[in-house]
Design a protein around this motif. Structure first.
Motif, PDB file in Angstrom:
ATOM      1  N   CYS A  96      33.979  49.171  32.942  1.00 26.69           N
ATOM      2  CA  CYS A  96      35.144  50.059  32.809  1.00 26.69           C
ATOM      3  C   CYS A  96      34.917  51.251  33.731  1.00 26.69           C
ATOM      4  O   CYS A  96      35.745  51.546  34.579  1.00 26.69           O
ATOM      5  CB  CYS A  96      35.297  50.507  31.351  1.00 26.69           C
ATOM      6  SG  CYS A  96      36.684  51.637  31.126  1.00 26.69           S
ATOM      7  N   ARG A 120      35.168  45.673  40.142  1.00 23.04           N
ATOM      8  CA  ARG A 120      35.924  46.779  39.570  1.00 23.04           C
ATOM      9  C   ARG A 120      34.968  47.833  39.025  1.00 23.04           C
ATOM     10  O   ARG A 120      33.788  47.570  38.789  1.00 23.04           O
ATOM     11  CB  ARG A 120      36.893  46.331  38.475  1.00 23.04           C
ATOM     12  CG  ARG A 120      36.281  45.845  37.192  1.00 23.04           C
ATOM     13  CD  ARG A 120      37.151  46.170  35.960  1.00 23.04           C
ATOM     14  NE  ARG A 120      37.100  47.588  35.618  1.00 23.04           N
ATOM     15  CZ  ARG A 120      38.068  48.268  35.060  1.00 23.04           C
ATOM     16  NH1 ARG A 120      39.214  47.699  34.789  1.00 23.04           N
ATOM     17  NH2 ARG A 120      37.916  49.546  34.751  1.00 23.04           N
ATOM     18  N   LYS A 125      38.607  58.505  35.737  1.00 23.60           N
ATOM     19  CA  LYS A 125      39.038  57.788  34.544  1.00 23.60           C
ATOM     20  C   LYS A 125      40.164  58.493  33.797  1.00 23.60           C
ATOM     21  O   LYS A 125      40.072  59.690  33.519  1.00 23.60           O
ATOM     22  CB  LYS A 125      37.863  57.647  33.569  1.00 23.60           C
ATOM     23  CG  LYS A 125      36.728  56.781  34.068  1.00 23.60           C
ATOM     24  CD  LYS A 125      37.144  55.339  34.337  1.00 23.60           C
ATOM     25  CE  LYS A 125      37.713  54.631  33.145  1.00 23.60           C
ATOM     26  NZ  LYS A 125      38.217  53.259  33.525  1.00 23.60           N
ATOM     27  N   HIS A 267      41.764  45.006  28.338  1.00 20.43           N
ATOM     28  CA  HIS A 267      42.499  46.128  27.756  1.00 20.43           C
ATOM     29  C   HIS A 267      43.525  45.675  26.730  1.00 20.43           C
ATOM     30  O   HIS A 267      43.945  46.459  25.881  1.00 20.43           O
ATOM     31  CB  HIS A 267      43.122  46.999  28.857  1.00 20.43           C
ATOM     32  CG  HIS A 267      42.073  47.743  29.618  1.00 20.43           C
ATOM     33  ND1 HIS A 267      41.426  47.198  30.703  1.00 20.43           N
ATOM     34  CD2 HIS A 267      41.511  48.965  29.417  1.00 20.43           C
ATOM     35  CE1 HIS A 267      40.517  48.052  31.144  1.00 20.43           C
ATOM     36  NE2 HIS A 267      40.542  49.135  30.385  1.00 20.43           N
ATOM     37  N   GLU A 293      36.429  43.465  32.171  1.00 22.41           N
ATOM     38  CA  GLU A 293      35.380  44.489  32.084  1.00 22.41           C
ATOM     39  C   GLU A 293      34.054  43.869  31.640  1.00 22.41           C
ATOM     40  O   GLU A 293      33.994  43.164  30.618  1.00 22.41           O
ATOM     41  CB  GLU A 293      35.809  45.585  31.112  1.00 22.41           C
ATOM     42  CG  GLU A 293      36.932  46.424  31.728  1.00 22.41           C
ATOM     43  CD  GLU A 293      37.267  47.674  30.953  1.00 22.41           C
ATOM     44  OE1 GLU A 293      37.829  48.588  31.555  1.00 22.41           O
ATOM     45  OE2 GLU A 293      36.980  47.736  29.724  1.00 22.41           O
ATOM     46  N   ASP A 304      35.303  52.347  26.804  1.00 21.21           N
ATOM     47  CA  ASP A 304      35.696  50.991  26.392  1.00 21.21           C
ATOM     48  C   ASP A 304      34.512  50.110  25.973  1.00 21.21           C
ATOM     49  O   ASP A 304      34.420  48.922  26.364  1.00 21.21           O
ATOM     50  CB  ASP A 304      36.508  50.321  27.523  1.00 21.21           C
ATOM     51  CG  ASP A 304      37.945  50.871  27.572  1.00 21.21           C
ATOM     52  OD1 ASP A 304      38.367  51.540  26.610  1.00 21.21           O
ATOM     53  OD2 ASP A 304      38.613  50.634  28.586  1.00 21.21           O
ATOM     54  N   GLN A 307      35.157  46.485  24.141  1.00 22.47           N
ATOM     55  CA  GLN A 307      35.801  45.326  24.767  1.00 22.47           C
ATOM     56  C   GLN A 307      35.046  44.740  25.961  1.00 22.47           C
ATOM     57  O   GLN A 307      35.468  43.734  26.520  1.00 22.47           O
ATOM     58  CB  GLN A 307      37.225  45.702  25.213  1.00 22.47           C
ATOM     59  CG  GLN A 307      37.241  46.659  26.406  1.00 22.47           C
ATOM     60  CD  GLN A 307      38.573  47.358  26.583  1.00 22.47           C
ATOM     61  OE1 GLN A 307      39.316  47.546  25.628  1.00 22.47           O
ATOM     62  NE2 GLN A 307      38.914  47.723  27.808  1.00 22.47           N
TER      63      GLN A 307
HETATM   64 MN    MN Z   1      38.628  50.369  30.619  1.00 20.26          MN
END
Ligand code: MN
Ligand code: PEP
Length: 352
Positions: A96, A120, A125, A267, A293, A304, A307
Motif C-alpha cells: 500500500c 505499486r 498517501k 481495496h 497490495e 491497509d 488487506q
Molecule cells: Mn491501500
C-alpha cells in the motif's frame, strides 16, 4: 453526432466541412479522423462532403472520446515493460505504502517472481486521518523507482495534487488517481495534459457514468492513455467487506468504453482472505489486469494492514488467475479451431 472520415483524410473537403459547421455555429472537436459535433445529431451534407465520410454515429454519450461509439477497438497502453489492454493481462502489485528502501527492493523481486510486471507503492498517501502515516514523499518515489528498475518493472503510484504532478511524473510510469480524487477535475485535466498513462480509480460512491465522465476530463486534454480501476464502491454493509466490488461494472465498461479495465480487489475486500476470491471474480468477468497490495509482514504495515497479502499468498493468487485465464483462452482456441474447420469444410464443399 460523431462523423468518421475515410482515411487518408481529404484535407480540402474536411476544411470545407469544418467551415460549414462554424458558419452554422455548431460546436465540435476533431480528433484524428473523427469529428464530434455536440449540439446536433444529423446534418444535410452535400454530395462532395458525403464522399469523404465513412460513418456517422447520430447519438453519442457525453463522455464521447471515452466511448466505444467514438473508438470501437480496445485502447492498448504501451509502457516500457507492458502493453496494457486488449487481450493483454497485466498484474500490478506491491505494498500500500512504500515504508522504507529495503522493503520495496525485496517486494519488487518477490512480486516480479510471482508474475507482476508493474510495481505499486504509495509515496503520497490519501489517509482518512491526518494523524496516520502520510507516506515517505519524494524519498519513497526514489526507492520505488530504483526497486522497479532493478527488476525490470514499471511503476504505478498515486499523484494527489496538481502541484505534485511534475515531481511524481519524474519517477512513475503510470499516475494513479485515487478514489477520493476521481472528481478532482483540475487534477484530471492536469494529468490529461501529460501523455503519461493514468490509472483512474472509481470513486467511493461514483456511478459508472461519473467514472466515464472523469475519464473524459483526461481524454479531452489529449491523453488517451487511460485505464479504469474498479476498486469497490461503498454500500450499506461494511461489516465483513470494506467495499462492494462491482463485478458487473467490468462487462458494462467493456461495452461502453475502449479503455482497459483493471480490478483492485484489495481495496474492495479490506481483508486479506477476501482478496483472492474477488480477484478471481473480476478476472472471470473480463478484467484486463489486477492491482494487488502485497507486504512482507502485513500485520505490521503502516497502512491497509488488514488487506495486504504476503508474497506467498500473492504467488498462489497469480497461479490461480492464470488458470482462470487459461479456461477463457481454451474457449478462444476452440472457436478458432471451429472456424478453421468451417473454412476447411466450406472449401471442400466448394471444391466438390
Ligand atoms: Mn491501500
Ligand atoms: C491505494 O491504492 O493505496 C489507495 C489509497 O486506493 P484508493 O484510492 O482506491 O482508496
Amino acid at each position: 453526432m460523431i462523423i468518421q472520415f475515410k482515411k487518408p483524410l481529404n484535407q480540402e473537403i474536411l476544411k470545407d466541412i469544418l467551415n460549414t459547421m462554424k458558419q452554422e455555429h455548431h460546436h465540435g472537436i476533431l480528433v484524428d479522423n473523427h469529428l464530434v459535433v455536440f449540439d446536433i445529431d444529423s446534418f444535410d451534407f452535400n454530395e462532395r462532403q458525403k464522399s469523404v465520410i465513412d460513418r456517422i454515429e447520430q447519438h453519442q454519450p457525453r463522455y464521447v472520446l471515452s466511448s466505444r461509439a467514438f473508438k470501437s477497438d480496445d485502447t492498448i497502453i504501451k509502457t516500457a515493460h507492458n502493453e496494457i489492454g486488449g487481450n493483454n493481462f497485466t498484474v500490478m502489485a506491491g505494498p500500500c505504502s512504500v515504508e522504507n528502501e529495503e522493503m520495496i527492493h525485496r517486494l519488487a523481486a518477490e512480486v516480479k517472481a510471482a508474475g507482476a510486471t508493474v510495481l505499486r507503492g504509495g509515496a503520497f498517501k490519501p489517509r482518512t486521518s491526518p494523524y496516520d502515516f502520510q507516506g515517505l514523499g519524494v524519498n519513497g518515489l526514489k526507492y520505488l523507482r530504483e526497486a522497479a528498475d532493478e527488476n525490470g518493472l514499471d511503476v504505478i503510484t498515486e499523484v494527489m495534487s496538481v502541484a505534485e504532478i511534475e515531481s511524481v511524473g519524474q519517477y512513475t510510469d503510470i499516475f494513479q488517481i485515487g478514489a477520493r480524487n476521481m472528481q478532482n477535475y483540475e487534477l484530471l485535466k492536469a494529468v490529461g495534459r501529460t501523455h503519461k498513462p493514468v490509472a483512474l480509480k472509481r470513486g467511493l460512491s461514483a456511478t459508472i457514468d461519473e467514472l466515464l465522465n472523469a475519464a473524459e476530463y483526461i481524454a479531452s486534454e489529449g491523453n488517451f492513455n487511460i485505464m479504469l480501476v474498479e476498486r469497490g464502491i461503498r454500500s450499506f454493509d461494511g461489516t465483513y467487506t470494506r467495499n462492494v466490488l462491482d463485478v458487473g461494472a467490468v462487462p458494462v465498461l467493456h461495452k461502453l468504453t475502449h479503455f482497459p479495465v483493471i480490478i483492485d480487489p484489495s481495496h474492495a475486500a479490506g481483508h486479506a482472505d477476501l482478496v483472492a476470491p474477488l480477484a478471481y471474480a473480476g478476472v472471470a468477468a473480463g478484467a484486463q489486469g489486477l492491482l494487488i497490495e502485497v507486504h512482507q509482514d502485513p500485520a505490521r504495515a503502516l497502512s491497509d494492514a488488514a488487506q495486504q497479502l504476503t508474497p506467498a499468498q500473492f504467488t498462489k493468487l497469480v497461479d490461480h488467475v492464470n488458470k482462470i485465464r487459461a479456461i477463457d483462452h481454451e474457449d478462444e482456441l476452440e472457436a478458432a479451431e471451429k472456424s478453421v474447420y468451417q473454412q476447411d469444410s466450406d472449401s471442400a464443399n466448394n471444391n466438390g
